[in-house]
Design an enzyme around this catalytic site. Structure first.
Site, PDB file in Angstrom:
ATOM      1  N   ASP A   1      -0.173   5.104   0.902  1.00  0.00           N
ATOM      2  CA  ASP A   1      -0.445   6.102   1.946  1.00  0.00           C
ATOM      3  C   ASP A   1      -0.353   5.457   3.335  1.00  0.00           C
ATOM      4  OD1 ASP A   1      -1.079   8.083   0.004  1.00  0.00           O
ATOM      5  OD2 ASP A   1      -3.118   7.323  -0.154  1.00  0.00           O
TER       6      ASP A   1
ATOM      7  N   ASP B   1       0.871  -1.165   0.000  1.00  0.00           N
ATOM      8  CA  ASP B   1       0.000   0.000   0.000  1.00  0.00           C
ATOM      9  C   ASP B   1       0.922   1.233   0.000  1.00  0.00           C
ATOM     10  OD1 ASP B   1      -2.336   1.652   0.442  1.00  0.00           O
ATOM     11  OD2 ASP B   1      -1.655   1.842   2.513  1.00  0.00           O
TER      12      ASP B   1
HETATM   13  O1  XGP Z   1      -8.113  10.976  -3.184  1.00  0.00           O
HETATM   14  P1  XGP Z   1      -7.248   9.826  -3.577  1.00  0.00           P
HETATM   15  O2  XGP Z   1      -5.775  10.080  -3.277  1.00  0.00           O
HETATM   16  O3  XGP Z   1      -7.483   9.349  -4.992  1.00  0.00           O
HETATM   17  O4  XGP Z   1      -7.737   8.576  -2.678  1.00  0.00           O
HETATM   18  C1  XGP Z   1      -7.487   8.532  -1.271  1.00  0.00           C
HETATM   19  O5  XGP Z   1      -7.008   7.256  -0.963  1.00  0.00           O
HETATM   20  C2  XGP Z   1      -6.704   7.077   0.405  1.00  0.00           C
HETATM   21  C3  XGP Z   1      -6.202   5.641   0.591  1.00  0.00           C
HETATM   22  O6  XGP Z   1      -4.907   5.487   0.160  1.00  0.00           O
HETATM   23  C4  XGP Z   1      -7.921   7.324   1.280  1.00  0.00           C
HETATM   24  O7  XGP Z   1      -7.550   7.197   2.634  1.00  0.00           O
HETATM   25  C5  XGP Z   1      -8.455   8.724   0.996  1.00  0.00           C
HETATM   26  O8  XGP Z   1      -9.621   8.946   1.762  1.00  0.00           O
HETATM   27  C6  XGP Z   1      -8.746   8.885  -0.482  1.00  0.00           C
HETATM   28  O9  XGP Z   1      -9.102  10.233  -0.747  1.00  0.00           O
HETATM   29 MG    MG Z   2      -2.749   3.184   3.594  1.00  0.00          MG
END
Ligand code: XGP
Ligand code: MG
Length: 228
Positions: free
Chosen positions: A10, A8
């Site tokens: 983030d 993963d």
């Molecule tokens: O807005 P993106 O960057 O596309 O999506 C993100 O993805 C995250 C998970 O990695 C999630 O925690 C976020 O709420 C979501 O906005």
């Molecule tokens: Mg994560």
């Protein structure tokens, strides 16, 4: 035999989970409510629009689809302001050393393919910012998937691109939804965080500073009772 690691992004390789929390909170605050750290755990690994729906439901707010798209775009703009400041120094502690161990394992006769498995549409940009764009054998991000975690799609797609079977994969995850996705995909799930939160993980460590590739293989062997 473990042949692939699926990471993963983030909160696992980089600390962007904190940026998502800040930006989503800012959006909730602009609508007149707030949410806790505990609630934020339920947003991790969940796509942008699904995250927004969960936050609006929490605040008891109902909005037309158009307004929701505007809010999601606004949140993403705030998030990207934080991402633009990122450099390779923002790679989380222990990650680079762990990646070096993967390369060493290959030199010692145990090649491990690596993939990114993130539902974020911003994943390619973040990899670029921190200098990790070219290390993966496959990159699965939010632009490629139809279902966000806890659906196993992102990891199954990663395994398929790497040409390995799910039981040959280890998933590295900081999200409850991500651990569930890994387990639903029949993969070994290593949680990065707290065992109190990541209760479904096969093993949990606080960070990559607390695990080596060799220790991980030993853990898989222990958990599965198989010889790797
Ligand atoms: O807005 P993106 O960057 O596309 O999506 C993100 O993805 C995250 C998970 O990695 C999630 O925690 C976020 O709420 C979501 O906005
Ligand atoms: Mg994560």
């Amino acid at each position: 035999m473990i042949k692939a690691f699926l990471f993963d992004l983030d909160g696992v390789l980089v600390d962007t989970a904190v940026f998502h929390y800040q930006a989503w909170r800012r959006m909730a605050n602009s609508l007149g409510f707030d949410f806790t750290h505990e609630f934020n755990e339920t947003l991790k690994g969940v796509s942008r629009m699904d995250s927004l729906d969960r936050i609006l439901a929490l605040g008891g707010v109902t909005l037309p689809a158009e307004r929701k798209l505007e809010l999601a775009a606004e949140k993403n703009a705030w998030y990207l302001e934080l991402v633009q400041q990122m450099t390779p120094d923002d790679i989380l502690p222990g990650v680079n050393a762990f990646l070096a161990q993967i390369r060493q394992a290959g030199e010692q006769g145990h090649p491990i393919k690596i993939a990114l498995g993130s539902v974020s549409k911003n994943a390619p940009l973040i990899l670029e910012r921190v200098g990790l764009s070219h290390i993966f054998d496959a990159v699965i991000d939010g632009s490629k998937i139809t279902h966000s975690k806890p659906d196993p799609e992102v990891f199954l797609m990663g395994a398929a691109e790497l040409n390995v079977s799910p039981d040959e994969c280890i998933v590295f995850e900081d999200a409850v939804a991500g651990i569930e996705a890994a387990k639903r995909g029949h993969m070994f799930a290593l949680g990065i965080g707290s065992p109190d939160v990541l209760t479904q993980a096969d093993l949990v460590v606080p960070s990559f500073e607390h695990i080596t590739v060799a220790e991980l293989f030993a853990a898989v062997e222990r958990v599965r009772g198989l010889g790797y």
